[in-house]
Design a protein around this motif. Sequence first.
Motif, short mmCIF file in Angstrom:
data_model
loop_
_atom_site.label_atom_id
_atom_site.label_comp_id
_atom_site.label_asym_id
_atom_site.label_seq_id
_atom_site.Cartn_x
_atom_site.Cartn_y
_atom_site.Cartn_z
N PRO A 111 0.71 -1.18 0.06
CA PRO A 111 0.00 -0.09 -0.04
C PRO A 111 0.80 1.35 0.29
CG PRO A 111 -1.04 -1.64 1.37
CD PRO A 111 0.52 -2.17 0.99
N ALA A 112 1.92 1.26 0.89
CA ALA A 112 2.86 2.45 0.85
C ALA A 112 3.31 2.79 -0.72
CB ALA A 112 3.79 2.12 1.85
N ILE A 113 3.78 1.83 -1.30
CA ILE A 113 4.37 2.07 -2.65
C ILE A 113 3.45 2.49 -3.48
CG2 ILE A 113 5.58 0.98 -4.50
CD1 ILE A 113 7.04 -0.79 -2.31
N SER A 114 2.32 1.85 -3.67
CA SER A 114 1.28 2.05 -4.72
C SER A 114 0.61 3.23 -4.50
CB SER A 114 0.15 1.06 -4.53
OG SER A 114 0.76 -0.50 -4.67
N ALA A 115 0.48 3.87 -3.33
CA ALA A 115 -0.32 5.11 -2.91
C ALA A 115 0.58 6.07 -3.49
CB ALA A 115 -0.38 5.35 -1.33
N GLY A 141 9.49 -3.27 -8.21
CA GLY A 141 8.32 -3.46 -9.10
C GLY A 141 7.22 -4.53 -8.77
N ARG A 142 7.53 -5.65 -8.06
CA ARG A 142 6.59 -6.55 -7.73
C ARG A 142 5.58 -6.14 -6.57
NH1 ARG A 142 7.69 -11.51 -7.16
NH2 ARG A 142 6.52 -12.20 -5.29
N ARG A 143 5.88 -4.96 -5.71
CA ARG A 143 5.35 -4.73 -4.86
C ARG A 143 4.51 -3.43 -5.16
NH1 ARG A 143 5.22 -8.58 -1.05
NH2 ARG A 143 7.43 -9.43 -0.60
N ALA A 144 4.47 -2.81 -6.28
CA ALA A 144 3.72 -1.93 -6.81
C ALA A 144 2.47 -2.65 -7.28
CB ALA A 144 4.25 -0.96 -7.83
N ARG A 145 1.18 -2.46 -6.81
CA ARG A 145 -0.15 -3.00 -7.37
C ARG A 145 -0.68 -2.14 -7.96
NH1 ARG A 145 0.44 -7.31 -7.72
NH2 ARG A 145 0.90 -7.99 -5.48
N VAL A 146 -1.14 -2.49 -9.20
CA VAL A 146 -1.83 -1.85 -10.19
C VAL A 146 -2.91 -2.91 -10.74
CG1 VAL A 146 -2.16 -0.30 -12.19
CG2 VAL A 146 -0.22 -0.15 -10.64
N LYS A 362 5.01 0.94 -13.37
CA LYS A 362 4.00 0.41 -12.00
C LYS A 362 4.26 1.57 -11.11
CE LYS A 362 2.72 -3.44 -11.19
NZ LYS A 362 3.55 -4.67 -11.05
N LEU A 363 5.46 2.08 -10.96
CA LEU A 363 5.36 2.98 -9.81
C LEU A 363 4.37 4.37 -10.14
CD1 LEU A 363 9.06 3.92 -8.47
CD2 LEU A 363 7.27 2.88 -7.11
N LEU A 364 4.51 4.52 -11.42
CA LEU A 364 3.43 5.43 -11.76
C LEU A 364 1.87 5.28 -11.93
CD1 LEU A 364 5.85 7.24 -14.72
CD2 LEU A 364 5.24 8.26 -12.47
N GLY A 365 1.62 4.05 -11.41
CA GLY A 365 0.31 3.59 -11.47
C GLY A 365 -0.26 3.04 -12.48
N LEU A 366 0.74 2.58 -13.42
CA LEU A 366 0.28 1.85 -14.76
C LEU A 366 0.19 0.46 -14.98
CD1 LEU A 366 1.95 3.90 -17.24
CD2 LEU A 366 -0.45 4.17 -16.68
N PRO A 367 -0.85 -0.34 -15.49
CA PRO A 367 -0.99 -1.87 -15.66
C PRO A 367 0.28 -2.09 -16.53
CG PRO A 367 -2.63 -0.87 -16.77
CD PRO A 367 -1.96 0.35 -16.04
N MET A 368 1.49 -2.40 -16.10
CA MET A 368 2.41 -2.33 -16.99
C MET A 368 2.70 -3.63 -17.51
SD MET A 368 4.42 0.11 -18.24
CE MET A 368 5.34 0.10 -19.77
N GLY A 369 2.80 -4.01 -18.87
CA GLY A 369 3.20 -5.08 -19.57
C GLY A 369 4.50 -4.94 -20.35
#
Length: 471
Positions: A111-115, A141-146, A362-369
Amino acid sequence: MTVRRTTLGGHTFEFASLADLLARATPHRSGDVLAGCAAGSAAERVAAQSVLADLPLATFLEEQVVGYDEDDVTRLILDTHDRAAFAPVASLTVGEFRDRLLAWAAAGDEPAISALAPGLTPEMVAAVSKLMRNADLVAVGRRARVVTGFRSTIGLPGRLASRLQPNHPTDDPLGVTASILDGLLHGSGDAVIGINPATDSPAQTVALLELVDAVIQRYGIPTQSCVLAHVTTTLRALERGAPVDLVFQSVAGTQAANRGFGVTLDLLAEARAGALALGRGTVGRDVMYFETGQGSALSADAHRGVDGRPVDQQTLEARAYGVARHFGPLLVNTVVGFIGPEYLYDGKQVLRAGLEDHFCGKLLGLPMGVDVCYTNHAEVDPDDTDALMLLLGAAGCSFVIAVPGSDDVMLHYQSLSFSDVLTARQVLGLRPAPEFEEWLARMDLLGPDGRVRDLPADAPTTRALLAAARP
């Protein structure tokens, strides 16, 4: 512009601007050498990274690499910046930000990273990525949830989705549908069934959309279709009543580069509104799909920032994510090795760029592929793409792209195969998107162990899908 200096090993290094500092701190790649902004030596790169580590994050809100007045991407980034979301890290330097991210990742504090996402600018995340090793990029990257959704849910933990890419050099319906069948039988396609059309004809775009939609609707496949035509072509398809699920467009990190793509922010907003009005989603309303790639601005000679100075390609790539973020996409992917060795020369550079792109998105909040790919004249081989695929799976990548036999016969480049996706899922304990996984089970395509069945050509499911896919 602020000139920054440091002394290392008895030599003084000087960085003429923020863009210059970012470029010199970037891990070596051929595109920055081509642009004339790469570090001249390993010592200069270390010196730049040392200066960058001590730079306050807030600097990026006060000093631009591409000017505010002349670039609408810069204006979009700064005008939409969320200072409340930025507050937890506002007092940190870039180096301290790296340490904080790694501490949160080690503690599993997703949550802290994604927020943080709305409070971070692309330049901030590009800067911190330049101080990280590959393992650091994976860990954070694995902890940033989008999580996003349309007919399938993308980005849930323990999942790896895939784009089924059934390209054909003449858009032949039988060839396209054969590839769709091949992908579905391998458990691919939960992110999207996405076709790069051989032409940008509105009529052909509509025909391909109707072809894929017929298969999806007949068998209730919980996925979405996309024909990766130019956004103006998709707008014309919408006017003709075509079954548009996702609006696609390639985007870049400067206004000039997007102009070269024939796209503006207003045009993207118009197309998004048109797709939303159709209401075709079932589990969500995310209707945009963007592709990017390091080197796109440089290849268009649209890579210059303040006072005409070149900006490094990775920072510009991160700025493209600032464009994508504004439109709430279902999917974003970098085609990491597609542009060629002039920008990413070999397997090491492609692997590093893929991890950087995923981390920054991912850090910027994107569903990154990521399209784990390369052109045939690059110093890259399947061992390199295997390594990147598995690292991305470990890093929580939202989706990858897969083509029949790893060889795209229309675009003439190498990507992952459908069986590669199965390998990544099996080795890393990952599964498809939940709605798609349930569909695979209903179609008897999953065995009791959760693995995709190896069905013979005359199996009922194979025959049914082939009948549905036949034009």
